[in-house]
Enzyme design. Structure first.
Site, PDB file in Angstrom:
ATOM      1  N   ARG A 162       0.867  -1.183   0.000  1.00 43.84           N
ATOM      2  CA  ARG A 162       0.000   0.000   0.000  1.00 43.84           C
ATOM      3  C   ARG A 162       0.901   1.229   0.000  1.00 43.84           C
ATOM      4  O   ARG A 162       1.681   1.433   0.932  1.00 43.84           O
ATOM      5  CB  ARG A 162      -0.916  -0.029   1.231  1.00 43.84           C
ATOM      6  CG  ARG A 162      -1.770   1.189   1.336  1.00 43.84           C
ATOM      7  CD  ARG A 162      -2.878   1.074   2.372  1.00 43.84           C
ATOM      8  NE  ARG A 162      -3.538   2.359   2.368  1.00 43.84           N
ATOM      9  CZ  ARG A 162      -3.498   3.239   3.367  1.00 43.84           C
ATOM     10  NH1 ARG A 162      -2.901   2.931   4.510  1.00 43.84           N
ATOM     11  NH2 ARG A 162      -4.076   4.408   3.234  1.00 43.84           N
TER      12      ARG A 162
ATOM     13  N   GLU B  53      -3.820  -0.232   8.007  1.00 42.86           N
ATOM     14  CA  GLU B  53      -2.616   0.099   8.799  1.00 42.86           C
ATOM     15  C   GLU B  53      -2.798  -0.431  10.206  1.00 42.86           C
ATOM     16  O   GLU B  53      -3.869  -0.311  10.802  1.00 42.86           O
ATOM     17  CB  GLU B  53      -2.405   1.615   8.939  1.00 42.86           C
ATOM     18  CG  GLU B  53      -1.854   2.291   7.722  1.00 42.86           C
ATOM     19  CD  GLU B  53      -1.647   3.797   7.942  1.00 42.86           C
ATOM     20  OE1 GLU B  53      -1.414   4.225   9.085  1.00 42.86           O
ATOM     21  OE2 GLU B  53      -1.746   4.523   6.942  1.00 42.86           O
TER      22      GLU B  53
ATOM     23  N   ASN C 216      -7.706   1.889   9.671  1.00 41.26           N
ATOM     24  CA  ASN C 216      -6.393   2.036  10.300  1.00 41.26           C
ATOM     25  C   ASN C 216      -6.620   1.946  11.795  1.00 41.26           C
ATOM     26  O   ASN C 216      -7.316   2.776  12.388  1.00 41.26           O
ATOM     27  CB  ASN C 216      -5.752   3.389   9.958  1.00 41.26           C
ATOM     28  CG  ASN C 216      -5.207   3.403   8.538  1.00 41.26           C
ATOM     29  OD1 ASN C 216      -5.337   2.427   7.806  1.00 41.26           O
ATOM     30  ND2 ASN C 216      -4.593   4.514   8.161  1.00 41.26           N
TER      31      ASN C 216
ATOM     32  N   GLU D 260      -7.055   8.697   6.178  1.00 43.89           N
ATOM     33  CA  GLU D 260      -7.234   9.393   7.447  1.00 43.89           C
ATOM     34  C   GLU D 260      -7.547  10.879   7.274  1.00 43.89           C
ATOM     35  O   GLU D 260      -6.685  11.738   7.487  1.00 43.89           O
ATOM     36  CB  GLU D 260      -5.980   9.237   8.328  1.00 43.89           C
ATOM     37  CG  GLU D 260      -5.652   7.803   8.657  1.00 43.89           C
ATOM     38  CD  GLU D 260      -4.447   7.660   9.580  1.00 43.89           C
ATOM     39  OE1 GLU D 260      -4.006   8.666  10.144  1.00 43.89           O
ATOM     40  OE2 GLU D 260      -3.942   6.537   9.708  1.00 43.89           O
TER      41      GLU D 260
ATOM     42  N   TYR E 182      -4.778   1.529  15.522  1.00 48.83           N
ATOM     43  CA  TYR E 182      -3.534   1.534  16.315  1.00 48.83           C
ATOM     44  C   TYR E 182      -3.790   1.181  17.766  1.00 48.83           C
ATOM     45  O   TYR E 182      -3.054   0.407  18.366  1.00 48.83           O
ATOM     46  CB  TYR E 182      -2.819   2.883  16.196  1.00 48.83           C
ATOM     47  CG  TYR E 182      -2.105   2.997  14.859  1.00 48.83           C
ATOM     48  CD1 TYR E 182      -0.796   2.559  14.721  1.00 48.83           C
ATOM     49  CD2 TYR E 182      -2.757   3.484  13.731  1.00 48.83           C
ATOM     50  CE1 TYR E 182      -0.145   2.606  13.488  1.00 48.83           C
ATOM     51  CE2 TYR E 182      -2.121   3.528  12.498  1.00 48.83           C
ATOM     52  CZ  TYR E 182      -0.818   3.095  12.382  1.00 48.83           C
ATOM     53  OH  TYR E 182      -0.185   3.120  11.161  1.00 48.83           O
TER      54      TYR E 182
ATOM     55  N   HIS F 135      -2.531  11.175   0.672  1.00 50.92           N
ATOM     56  CA  HIS F 135      -2.060  10.873   2.036  1.00 50.92           C
ATOM     57  C   HIS F 135      -1.342  12.130   2.543  1.00 50.92           C
ATOM     58  O   HIS F 135      -0.126  12.135   2.732  1.00 50.92           O
ATOM     59  CB  HIS F 135      -1.146   9.641   2.006  1.00 50.92           C
ATOM     60  CG  HIS F 135      -0.884   9.005   3.341  1.00 50.92           C
ATOM     61  ND1 HIS F 135      -1.065   7.666   3.593  1.00 50.92           N
ATOM     62  CD2 HIS F 135      -0.420   9.522   4.500  1.00 50.92           C
ATOM     63  CE1 HIS F 135      -0.730   7.389   4.847  1.00 50.92           C
ATOM     64  NE2 HIS F 135      -0.331   8.507   5.426  1.00 50.92           N
TER      65      HIS F 135
HETATM   66  O1  IFM Z   1       2.687   7.483   9.890  1.00 45.88           O
HETATM   67  C1  IFM Z   1       1.318   7.512  10.049  1.00 45.88           C
HETATM   68  C2  IFM Z   1       0.627   7.360   8.705  1.00 45.88           C
HETATM   69  O2  IFM Z   1       1.023   8.335   7.817  1.00 45.88           O
HETATM   70  C3  IFM Z   1      -0.865   7.461   8.893  1.00 45.88           C
HETATM   71  N1  IFM Z   1      -1.330   6.586   9.919  1.00 45.88           N
HETATM   72  C4  IFM Z   1      -0.643   6.567  11.173  1.00 45.88           C
HETATM   73  C5  IFM Z   1       0.841   6.394  10.941  1.00 45.88           C
HETATM   74  C6  IFM Z   1       1.581   6.326  12.283  1.00 45.88           C
HETATM   75  O3  IFM Z   1       1.380   7.483  13.009  1.00 45.88           O
END
Ligand code: IFM
Length: 462
Positions: free
Chosen positions: A76, A352, A295, A165, A297, A120
């Site tokens: 990606r 992500e 995404n 995002e 985290y 992005h």
């Molecule tokens: O590095 C970033 C990415 O550009 C977008 N998502 C989160 C990642 C980590 O912070």
């Protein structure tokens, strides 16, 4: 216990143009808002720029060879708008087009599926001078750019993402922490509305000109907040703000339900931040997509008292923001929420997920190579994804952020997310332990692991 994933599960790695390409002023590329922002004193934690980063523009063959050796199924990446259209609109930069043809061809020759993001975060600077995302004209500018991409690469790329995002544009226009560094909430709200309209118009364009085999979606990051004390008004207010007012609900509601949520609408009206909306906007934004990119985290537990303590410590000069509690189990809850609250029934890709290592400088490379914590975190996320899939949630793939350490926006080179260590002096890439672990997972289609420990009560209610 054995965690097996489907045979055609798309195991991938992710990056973004501004963070890895470098060659910021080569072969006709125009400046971006990030090229300018990096030059504002104090904007980037370590004072670095994106001029070179990982130099993937020149080293892409080496990176793709490594991906192939690891067994990566999909890469990606994102296009740099200013490499394609240096002024944002008008004259196309043929050298930029040629670069992405080389990149995509190389991926395909190595059996790696390209997954391409149109935007992005790196708006051409020339468009910022005309107001950037806050100027409604951006709907024309963006669809012109999208058309160039689809005309140029539509035969080669089947997985397309309009935006990565959207919230980052708020961080840049409303909070001043990202490019372009504006701190204007009303303008920021308008910018984000315009961006969503760009998304919907691009999906409409896609349907007109692309064959059916090609798929398009959008990536929204979900950092779901949970009030720690369900009877505490301040914790609950933090939860609402984190989810609805300046979090995923701002985007998922108009994209998948329609219009802004009642909570957000009330807030925007009260603050006089309700954007200017044209008659069909909400229909445009809700144009059906083929997949949704999550995404993920972390999950965030809100406790107002603890937050006040942290604020005091931060004010006293400590660096307290980067070691939050880890809540990988939140991915399970989030995947259910996508289905149950937002009625998302299209396939989901985890576009992500990753784990930071902080690099405050001076540590040797060896400190970063034995990244057991990253392996544990990713493994646990995957266990919860697997459980959600057993419940019937249609997850088709998973991408690690990131293939290699890269430029982490306003944190510069101080945060390392890579499966590979990047030496920013020599540009050497060195595999971390997680790279070989991930490669093993891909080769065997899963892994063995004990069941994850029971989840935090604020998240899964157990
Ligand atoms: O590095 C970033 C990415 O550009 C977008 N998502 C989160 C990642 C980590 O912070």
């Amino acid at each position: 216990m054995r965690y097996d994933f489907p045979k055609d599960f798309l195991w991938g790695v992710a990056t973004a143009a501004a963070q890895v390409e470098g060659a910021a002023f080569e072969d006709g590329k125009g400046a971006t808002i990030w090229d300018a922002f990096c030059r504002l004193p104090g904007s980037i934690r370590d004072g670095n720029t994106m001029d070179v980063t990982c130099d993937q523009y020149h080293l892409y063959e080496q990176d793709i060879r490594r991906m192939k050796e690891m067994g990566i199924k999909s890469y990606r990446f994102s296009f740099s708008w200013a490499r394609i259209l240096p002024e944002g609109t008008g004259k196309v930069n043929e050298e930029g087009i040629a670069y992405y043809h080389r990149l995509i061809r190389c991926l395909k020759e190595n059996g790696i599926v390209p997954n391409a993001t149109m935007y992005h975060w790196d708006l051409p600077y020339a468009l910022q001078l005309k107001g950037g995302w806050g100027n409604r004209e951006i709907v024309k500018w963006f669809t012109e750019y999208a058309k160039v991409l689809l005309d140029s690469f539509g035969d080669e790329v089947d997985i397309w993402v309009t935006f990565n995002e959207p919230i980052a544009t708020w961080v840049g226009y409303g909070m001043g922490l990202f490019a372009p560094g504006l701190k204007d909430e009303k303008y920021g709200r308008q910018a984000l509305h315009n961006l969503l309209v760009c998304h919907g118009e691009t999906v409409r364009l896609f349907r007109k000109i692309m064959p059916e085999r090609a798929k398009i979606g959008i990536v929204v990051d979900v950092w779901r907040h949970y009030a720690e004390r369900k009877d505490n008004a301040e914790d609950l207010a933090m939860e609402l703000a984190g989810n609805e007012i300046a979090g995923y609900g701002w985007f998922l509601h108009p994209l998948f339900i329609g219009g802004y949520s009642g909570e957000l609408t009330a807030y925007l009206k009260e603050k006089d931040q309700y954007p200017q909306i044209q008659e069909d906007d909400f229909d445009i934004i809700k144009e059906p997509v083929d997949f949704y990119g999550l995404n993920f985290y972390n999950g965030i537990i809100d406790n107002a008292d603890k937050e006040k303590e942290l604020e005091k410590k931060r004010a006293a000069g400590g660096n307290y923001q980067f070691k939050p509690e880890q809540h990988p189990e939140a991915v399970y809850d989030v995947l259910h929420m996508l289905k149950e609250k937002y009625h998302i029934t299209v396939p989901i890709y985890i576009t992500e997920n990753g784990y930071i290592q902080i690099d405050d400088g001076g540590q040797p490379m060896e400190d970063f190579l034995e990244d057991e914590e990253r392996i544990d975190y990713i493994r646990t996320v995957l266990q919860w994804v697997h459980k959600a899939m057993q419940d019937g949630i249609d997850v088709r793939g998973y991408y690690v952020w990131s293939f290699l350490d890269n430029f982490e926006w306003n944190a510069g080179f101080t945060m390392r997310y890579g499966l590979h260590y990047t030496d920013y002096q020599t540009l050497e890439r060195v595999p971390k332990k997680s790279a070989s672990w991930y490669s093993g997972v891909i080769a065997s289609g899963g892994f063995d692991a004990p069941e994850p420990e029971s989840a935090h009560s604020a998240i899964l209610g157990s």
